[in-house]
Design an enzyme around this catalytic site. Sequence first.
Site, PDB file in Angstrom:
ATOM      1  N   ASP A   3      16.247   6.581   2.961  1.00 47.00           N
ATOM      2  CA  ASP A   3      15.352   6.038   1.930  1.00 47.00           C
ATOM      3  C   ASP A   3      13.892   6.299   2.317  1.00 47.00           C
ATOM      4  OD1 ASP A   3      15.053   4.196   3.942  1.00 47.00           O
ATOM      5  OD2 ASP A   3      15.407   2.423   2.696  1.00 47.00           O
ATOM      6  N   SER A   4      13.689   6.905   3.509  1.00 45.04           N
ATOM      7  CA  SER A   4      12.356   7.402   3.882  1.00 45.04           C
ATOM      8  C   SER A   4      11.881   8.421   2.860  1.00 45.04           C
ATOM      9  CB  SER A   4      12.399   8.044   5.279  1.00 45.04           C
ATOM     10  OG  SER A   4      13.447   8.991   5.349  1.00 45.04           O
ATOM     11  N   ASP A  36      21.756   6.749   2.615  1.00 43.44           N
ATOM     12  CA  ASP A  36      21.141   5.466   2.964  1.00 43.44           C
ATOM     13  C   ASP A  36      21.207   4.538   1.745  1.00 43.44           C
ATOM     14  OD1 ASP A  36      19.840   3.992   4.879  1.00 43.44           O
ATOM     15  OD2 ASP A  36      17.903   5.014   4.671  1.00 43.44           O
ATOM     16  N   LYS A  86      24.711   4.392   5.211  1.00 44.46           N
ATOM     17  CA  LYS A  86      23.991   3.625   6.233  1.00 44.46           C
ATOM     18  C   LYS A  86      23.346   2.433   5.551  1.00 44.46           C
ATOM     19  CE  LYS A  86      19.801   4.867   7.992  1.00 44.46           C
ATOM     20  NZ  LYS A  86      19.002   3.649   7.681  1.00 44.46           N
ATOM     21  N   GLU A  98      20.694  -1.132   6.474  1.00 46.04           N
ATOM     22  CA  GLU A  98      19.852  -1.817   7.448  1.00 46.04           C
ATOM     23  C   GLU A  98      20.256  -3.280   7.597  1.00 46.04           C
ATOM     24  OE1 GLU A  98      15.667  -1.375   6.563  1.00 46.04           O
ATOM     25  OE2 GLU A  98      15.836   0.802   6.381  1.00 46.04           O
ATOM     26  N   GLU A 152      16.217   1.477  15.923  1.00 47.85           N
ATOM     27  CA  GLU A 152      14.854   1.943  15.599  1.00 47.85           C
ATOM     28  C   GLU A 152      13.796   1.028  16.199  1.00 47.85           C
ATOM     29  OE1 GLU A 152      14.013   2.846  11.463  1.00 47.85           O
ATOM     30  OE2 GLU A 152      11.898   3.213  11.917  1.00 47.85           O
TER      31      GLU A 152
END
Length: 275
Positions: free
Chosen positions: A55-56, A94, A124, A126, A193
Amino acid sequence: MSTVTLKSAREQRVTAPSLAAMKSRGEPIAMLTAYDFAFARIFDTAGIDVLLVGDSLGNVVQGRDTTLPVTLDEILYHTRLVARGASRALVVADLPFGTFQISPEESVRNAVRCVKEGGAHAVKLEGGRAVAATIERIVSAEIPVMGHVGLTPQAIHRMGGHRVQGRTVEAAERVIADARAVQAAGAFAVVLEGMPADLAREITADLAIPTIGIGAGVDCDGQVLVMHDMLGLSDWTPSFVKQYAALGMSAAKAARRYAEEVRERKFPDEKHSYR
Ligand code: KIV
């Protein structure tokens, strides 16, 4: 393509179990983000093991300040492009902010869309203990899940910015508890991270699943970087990023030269014109 070629292509695909085998052999895992077909194909051919449609993309593709506005449809679109360019790498989509926080049911539905419509091999998400039940549900739908703990950019407002996590004993214990929860919920790997290298080393030794570090030191089982950062396409990069190319500078130089040649009527010349 013959049956034999098809079979060997399938055997060569990096999978969630093959990443576990890499950890047990002590073989480091190389992961990069990718957002389109062209770069996915370059990275896949270069031997990158995992391509993350992060999502970057909100930052590096869309030019936003945070990843929070990224939608599932945007992730699906970019995942389709990346999946088309990856014949060996594991493609991970993501789950963006808001797609796995509402309910486990909705999270499973969104993860299913990543596989069915995006062509992802895994998703993925978070978070640690707070998302353990969600990870369990997605895994029970036969979708491999990669966790992500420590500095989690979707929690930017709670963290008060992109801050290194786990610097005090209590904070380190929270990150360790998150990593353990993600593993216990069935994740096949976890991104660590923005944390001190010593803490990432301790978590990597503690967990059976592979850890993939970003700003987390050299002792993780693998590393991930955002492609724009490592290729020199970003205006600013955090201090943990190493630039392996200066594509931004090369592209600017090429564009300036092209504009000059157009203005001077040097391009197209004979060689680049049809007769
Ligand atoms: O969105 C992303 O690119 C990520 C990586 C930095 C791990 O989550």
